[in-house]
Design an enzyme around this catalytic site. Sequence first.
Site, PDB file in Angstrom:
ATOM      1  N   GLU A  31       0.824  -1.203   0.000  1.00  0.00           N
ATOM      2  CA  GLU A  31       0.000   0.000   0.000  1.00  0.00           C
ATOM      3  C   GLU A  31       0.861   1.257   0.000  1.00  0.00           C
ATOM      4  OE1 GLU A  31      -3.831  -0.833  -0.459  1.00  0.00           O
ATOM      5  OE2 GLU A  31      -2.739  -2.081   0.955  1.00  0.00           O
ATOM      6  N   THR A  32       0.412   2.245  -0.767  1.00  0.00           N
ATOM      7  CA  THR A  32       0.948   3.602  -0.675  1.00  0.00           C
ATOM      8  C   THR A  32      -0.214   4.519  -0.319  1.00  0.00           C
ATOM      9  OG1 THR A  32       2.721   3.190  -2.272  1.00  0.00           O
ATOM     10  CG2 THR A  32       2.091   5.475  -1.922  1.00  0.00           C
TER      11      THR A  32
END
Length: 286
Positions: free
Chosen positions: A46-47
């Site tokens: 995830e970003t």
Amino acid sequence: MQIPIFTVDAFTNRPFSGNPAAVCLLENDLDEDLHQKIATEMNLSETAFIRKLKPGDDFTKSSCFGLRWFTPANEVPLCGHATLASAAVLFHVQKNTNSVLTFVTLSGELKARQVKDHIVLDLPLYTAYPQELKEVEELIKAAVGDMIVQDVRYSPDTKKLLVRLSDTYERSVLEDLKVSAQHFLSAEKTGKVKGLILTVKGNSSGKGHDFYSRYFAPWYGVLEDPVTGSAHAVLSSYWSEQLGKKEMLAFQCSRRGGELKISVRSDGRVDIAGQTAVVLKGNLTL
């Protein structure tokens, strides 16, 4: 353009364990396609992108921000560990002065607060309903082979399938299980599963962890996620009902591993607490 970026290991108090997330602080609006390009470049599960909601907002003084999450493949509606990481950047790096932070997200408003050395996330609680085994038999077979399955549930809100292995299995069995999540894509025939949770009951003596899990989401380009807040928004509901407990300690036993403190609330939400370690600070140059 320079964008401050951080890598934070979530649900752990030491570097290189827990679940890493990249966190970007956006001073200005970002072109829509750049969110995905940055997330693909970072190549973490995830970003997160924290954005100011009003022109005068400040990462140190404001208490409410927009928050979005992207995997290397696409945007997702909820990510617990990247929310924990985002709160850590604001609290610990930006030295945000507020006791509670509010994030406006695709899953509504999520709150984060500091309690001693933990950050507590206020997340939705999702019910998982009994699932007809025949529909998902091939997917379960691809995941656990001939292991004994005790229960199968499905969460329509999150599109997650929860598979509980027999109580005869220890934590080590779940840890040692060799899973080829890429095979899930062809084995999943219903079109409704976007995440697979494998879980096993924990220590029955009341000490240690109440339950263990692993989580796989190849549909989002994540073969195995190390520690998953959104999966625990489903697991918390299930195990609270099964164990008759509101307060639980969970461990996600991926290779990196991570611990989550859970408190199921009476208002249909769940508090999930974890620790964090900031391991990288820098700037993206675009």
